[in-house]
Motif scaffolding. Sequence first.
Motif, PDB file in Angstrom:
ATOM      1  N   ASP A 114       0.838  -1.198   0.000  1.00  0.00           N
ATOM      2  CA  ASP A 114       0.000   0.000   0.000  1.00  0.00           C
ATOM      3  C   ASP A 114       0.872   1.248   0.000  1.00  0.00           C
ATOM      4  O   ASP A 114       1.839   1.340   0.756  1.00  0.00           O
ATOM      5  CB  ASP A 114      -0.891  -0.016   1.238  1.00  0.00           C
ATOM      6  N   ARG A 115       0.529   2.232  -0.842  1.00  0.00           N
ATOM      7  CA  ARG A 115       1.282   3.482  -0.853  1.00  0.00           C
ATOM      8  C   ARG A 115       0.964   4.344   0.368  1.00  0.00           C
ATOM      9  O   ARG A 115       1.760   5.186   0.760  1.00  0.00           O
ATOM     10  CB  ARG A 115       0.982   4.273  -2.136  1.00  0.00           C
ATOM     11  N   ALA A 116      -0.207   4.133   0.966  1.00  0.00           N
ATOM     12  CA  ALA A 116      -0.559   4.851   2.192  1.00  0.00           C
ATOM     13  C   ALA A 116       0.119   4.182   3.393  1.00  0.00           C
ATOM     14  O   ALA A 116       0.303   2.966   3.413  1.00  0.00           O
ATOM     15  CB  ALA A 116      -2.070   4.857   2.389  1.00  0.00           C
ATOM     16  N   LYS A 117       0.470   4.974   4.376  1.00  0.00           N
ATOM     17  CA  LYS A 117       1.125   4.440   5.563  1.00  0.00           C
ATOM     18  C   LYS A 117       0.136   3.632   6.396  1.00  0.00           C
ATOM     19  O   LYS A 117      -0.949   4.109   6.739  1.00  0.00           O
ATOM     20  CB  LYS A 117       1.702   5.582   6.402  1.00  0.00           C
ATOM     21  N   CYS A 118       0.507   2.391   6.732  1.00  0.00           N
ATOM     22  CA  CYS A 118      -0.344   1.511   7.538  1.00  0.00           C
ATOM     23  C   CYS A 118       0.434   1.019   8.754  1.00  0.00           C
ATOM     24  O   CYS A 118       1.645   0.797   8.682  1.00  0.00           O
ATOM     25  CB  CYS A 118      -0.815   0.309   6.718  1.00  0.00           C
ATOM     26  N   ASN A 119      -0.263   0.832   9.850  1.00  0.00           N
ATOM     27  CA  ASN A 119       0.342   0.317  11.076  1.00  0.00           C
ATOM     28  C   ASN A 119      -0.554  -0.766  11.663  1.00  0.00           C
ATOM     29  O   ASN A 119      -1.700  -0.491  12.021  1.00  0.00           O
ATOM     30  CB  ASN A 119       0.546   1.447  12.094  1.00  0.00           C
ATOM     31  N   VAL A 120      -0.039  -1.999  11.742  1.00  0.00           N
ATOM     32  CA  VAL A 120      -0.825  -3.145  12.204  1.00  0.00           C
ATOM     33  C   VAL A 120      -0.505  -3.437  13.663  1.00  0.00           C
ATOM     34  O   VAL A 120       0.662  -3.530  14.051  1.00  0.00           O
ATOM     35  CB  VAL A 120      -0.532  -4.395  11.351  1.00  0.00           C
TER      36      VAL A 120
END
Length: 493
Positions: free
Chosen positions: A361-367
Motif C-alpha cells: 500500500d502506498r498509504a502508511k499503515c500500522n498493524v
Amino acid sequence: MQKNMYFDFFGGDCFAAVTEGDKLVEFHIDSANAFDISGNIYRGRVVNVLEGMQAAFVAFGQTKNGYLAAGDIPSAEGKVEVVSDLNLKVGDEVMVQVLKSPIGTKGARLTMNLSFVGKHLIYLPGTPFLGVSRKIVDEDARAGLLSLAEKLRFEGDGLIMRTNAPHADLKTLKTEIKYLRSLYLTARAEYEEAAVGDLVYRDADVHVRLLRDFNFSEIDKIYIGSETVYRHVVSLMKQVGRRNMPVLYKGEREMFDYFGLEQQVNEILSPRVELTNGAYLIFDKTEALTVIDVNTGKYIGSTGSLEDTVFATNLLAAKEVARQARLRNLGGIVVVDFIDMETEAHRAAIVEALREELKKDRAKCNVCETSGLGLVQFTRKKSKDDNTVMLSKVCPYCKGSGTVLSDTYIAFKIKIALKNCFANGYENAIVELNAGVFAQILTKRMFAHTLQNSWKGKRIYMVPHRTYHEEYFTVRGDNSNVLHLPDTAKLLY
C-alpha cells in the motif's frame, strides 16, 4: 505479476485505476467538483485562534474552515512554535496548503509548511529538513541519499528523497528540484496578488500523481482514453527516459468496460466481498472506523480439521482485506474480526500476512497485534474520503440510514393519518400509496378490526401506484355525494 494503469475521462472527471494481474487494487476519481483538494495551496485568513488547543481555524474559500495545528505553523527560523508565541491572530492572512481534504463533517487539515512533490523528491521551501522515504530500509542507502540531499538542496530549504530517488541519475534530480522550486516561486507570486480564498497552486491531476508515485519499472502497460492526456503523459515519459510508451485506447466499447474494470468498481459499494474459496467478508463503515467481519460461508475445508479450515480462510481473508483497504481507500482505524483460532502460531501468522500485504500500500499503515477479544486492528493514513463516498450519495429516501420503513410501520402511519381524517369530520377517505404496501395491507387484513369497530360506517378507498416509493402515501377526506376515483381504486374490505 503484470501491473497496469488505466485513465479515462468523462464530464471533466478523471477515472484512474491500477490492476495487479486481473485484480483491481486502486481506484481514484479526480473530480471537476474538487472532492480531493489535498496538496492545493490557498490564501487564507485566520478566523479563530484556540490557544488552549494550540490551533487556529482558517477561511480559505471552501464551505468549511480549515484546521491549522501549531505543529503546522513554522517560525521565522523554520522551527515549530506554539500559536500564541507566533502572535497569530484573527484577521492574519496566511499561505496554507491542504494536508487532508474535508472528510464527512470535518473541514480540511491545513499546514503552512509547504511541500512540492516530484517523482523522486519532495521539496520543502523554508523548512531545513532532510529525510529519506521509510520504504528505503538499507542503512547505507539511506546515508548515501541523505548526503546527496545535502548537496542538492537550496540553502534554508529541505528535501525528502522518495522511494524512486535511487533509480534517478544526478542530472535528473537536479532538474527536478529546480522544477519544484519554480512551482513554489510561481505559487508565492500568485499568493502576493491573490484575494482571500483564492487558489494559488493546484496539485497535479490524478494521472500525474499516480505516475509520479509509481516506479515506472513496475508498470507494464498504461492505457489512456483521452488523446489530450495521452500527449501529456507521453511528454512526461520522455522527460524521464521511459521507453515503454502508453497506449491510446480507441476501442468502440468504453475502456473500463472493455478491460473488465467497471464490474470491479461496482463491487466497492457492496458491503459483502466474496473470497475465492466460498468464504466472504462483511464491511461495516462508521465515521470513526471500519469493521470487517470474516465468515467461512460455503467453505468447509478439505483436511477434516476445523483449525486448518479456519486458518486457510483467515489467511485468504488477510490478503483480501489489504487489497480492499487500497481499493476502497479506507482511512483511519480498521478492525478485522477474523474467525477464532486456537493456535497462537496461526494467530501470529495471520497478523504477519496482513502486515506483509499492507506493505504494498502506498498509504502508511500500522498493524497492531491481536487484541484480547481476538480482533486485529490497523490504521491507514487518510487524506480524503473513501471511494464509497466518491461513487455514491446519501439516499434521498433513507437519508443515510441504509434502511426504509417496514410495511407494517408504513401501514401504522397510514392509520394515524386516517384517524386524523375521520376526526376532522370526513366519512370517506382516499389513500394513494405504493402497490406493494397496499398488497400487504390486504393480505394481512391490517385495518379489518378497526373498520369493524371504531371505523364502522366509514369508507376507505385505496389507490395503489407501482411507481410510488414504499414510504410515500397521501390521505385525503371527501364528503361529496359522488366520489371521482380512478379505475384502480379499491374499497378496503
